[in-house]
Write an enzyme that holds these catalytic residues in place. Structure first.
Site, mmCIF file in Angstrom:
data_model
loop_
_atom_site.group_PDB
_atom_site.id
_atom_site.type_symbol
_atom_site.label_atom_id
_atom_site.label_comp_id
_atom_site.label_asym_id
_atom_site.label_seq_id
_atom_site.Cartn_x
_atom_site.Cartn_y
_atom_site.Cartn_z
ATOM 1 N N ASP A 62 1.105 -1.123 -0.100
ATOM 2 C CA ASP A 62 0.137 -0.116 0.040
ATOM 3 C C ASP A 62 0.791 1.252 0.026
ATOM 4 O O ASP A 62 2.090 1.198 0.614
ATOM 5 C CB ASP A 62 -0.890 0.010 1.127
ATOM 6 C CG ASP A 62 -2.221 -0.372 1.197
ATOM 7 O OD1 ASP A 62 -2.486 -0.694 0.132
ATOM 8 O OD2 ASP A 62 -2.957 -0.331 2.353
ATOM 9 N N TYR A 64 1.623 4.799 1.747
ATOM 10 C CA TYR A 64 1.580 5.225 2.890
ATOM 11 C C TYR A 64 0.302 5.922 3.176
ATOM 12 O O TYR A 64 -0.250 6.780 2.205
ATOM 13 C CB TYR A 64 2.638 6.244 3.427
ATOM 14 C CG TYR A 64 3.954 5.761 3.407
ATOM 15 C CD1 TYR A 64 4.227 4.504 4.394
ATOM 16 C CD2 TYR A 64 5.269 6.238 3.062
ATOM 17 C CE1 TYR A 64 5.691 3.939 4.519
ATOM 18 C CE2 TYR A 64 6.578 5.667 2.828
ATOM 19 C CZ TYR A 64 6.572 4.709 3.744
ATOM 20 O OH TYR A 64 7.897 4.171 3.700
ATOM 21 N N PHE A 75 7.815 2.920 -0.243
ATOM 22 C CA PHE A 75 8.401 3.221 0.854
ATOM 23 C C PHE A 75 9.283 4.657 0.926
ATOM 24 O O PHE A 75 9.963 5.070 2.005
ATOM 25 C CB PHE A 75 9.844 2.127 0.731
ATOM 26 C CG PHE A 75 9.200 0.805 1.050
ATOM 27 C CD1 PHE A 75 8.747 0.363 2.128
ATOM 28 C CD2 PHE A 75 9.516 -0.189 -0.125
ATOM 29 C CE1 PHE A 75 8.358 -0.947 2.364
ATOM 30 C CE2 PHE A 75 8.957 -1.326 -0.088
ATOM 31 C CZ PHE A 75 8.396 -1.532 1.039
ATOM 32 N N HIS A 184 9.411 -8.537 5.463
ATOM 33 C CA HIS A 184 9.057 -7.262 5.248
ATOM 34 C C HIS A 184 9.879 -6.349 6.370
ATOM 35 O O HIS A 184 10.121 -6.749 7.405
ATOM 36 C CB HIS A 184 7.627 -6.811 5.235
ATOM 37 C CG HIS A 184 7.158 -5.721 4.817
ATOM 38 N ND1 HIS A 184 7.209 -4.478 5.781
ATOM 39 C CD2 HIS A 184 6.704 -5.298 3.614
ATOM 40 C CE1 HIS A 184 6.916 -3.549 4.891
ATOM 41 N NE2 HIS A 184 6.385 -3.928 3.820
#
Length: 228
Positions: A62, A64, A75, A184
């Site tokens: 997704d 942020y 990221f 992750h």
């Protein structure tokens, strides 16, 4: 959709029934809620990294979901927004792997401009509601992006962090491309194998073994971008 060399590759997706439903859903969400990233930055990853230049693909999930964070690259956050916890862990592994000190910003634009496609599986999200736009059609589109990168004749390194990303190995011909997998970088899972996985040096080694130039993973100064 961006006006780049991605356009003819991905144009068939825009003709499929899911695309119209997806765009209607996102439009309606923007009418009723705050949605990230801003409309003009949804396709930033494709604007900044032309298809012809892709040598590494990093897959997020997704965008942020906090204010001022998402700008279309997985990221990444623009200064002066503080790097979120997952990005802090990425920078920690970058330092451990390559000896590069954590930058004082969270922008990954410099990576994107070197052929690192920073792709999220879902390209929009409702504010403060993680996963709120999953299962609406974005994954069909971004799977098509992954499949297009897989079709490139040049060797590409796919960096897949976390269970959701690692499922995409089914779309990748590992006889022609390199896949680097780990848990992750989220604080919930980074200690289960993300730390110590050395994705950056491994990616560069794979690129050089294929006769391709390595990525300069250094981020000493932020690079901004204008979406056109």
């Amino acid at each position: 959709m961006p006006r780049t060399d991605w356009n003819p590759i991905l144009h068939p997706e825009l003709e499929k029934p899911y695309w119209e439903r997806l765009q209607r859903f996102v439009h309606d969400e923007r009418q009723r809620h705050e949605v990230y990233p801003p409309n003009e930055e949804v396709f930033s990853a494709l604007h900044l990294t032309p298809y012809a230049e892709v040598k590494v693909l990093i897959l997020g999930q997704d965008p942020y979901h906090g204010p001022g964070q998402a700008h279309g690259l997985c990221f990444s956050v623009r200064p002066p927004t503080a790097p979120p916890p997952s990005l802090v862990n990425i920078f920690s592994e970058l330092e451990s792997d390559l000896g590069l000190p954590p930058p004082d910003h969270g922008s990954l634009v410099a990576w994107a401009q070197q052929g690192v496609l920073l792709l999220n599986a879902t390209l929009t999200v409702r504010a403060h509601s993680p996963a709120s736009h999953q299962g609406k059609g974005w994954e069909i589109f971004t799977d098509a992006v992954i499949e297009a990168v897989n079709a490139k004749p040049e060797r590409v390194v796919f960096i897949l962090w976390g269970a959701a990303a690692r499922k995409k190995t089914a779309l990748i011909d590992q006889s022609r491309h390199d896949v680097i997998e780990s848990p992750h970088p989220s604080p919930l899972s980074a200690h289960r194998g993300f730390f110590g996985s050395r994705p950056f040096s491994r990616a560069n080694a794979a690129l050089m073994n294929a006769g391709r130039s390595p990525v300069d993973w250094g981020l000493s100064r932020p690079v901004d971008h204008i979406v056109g």
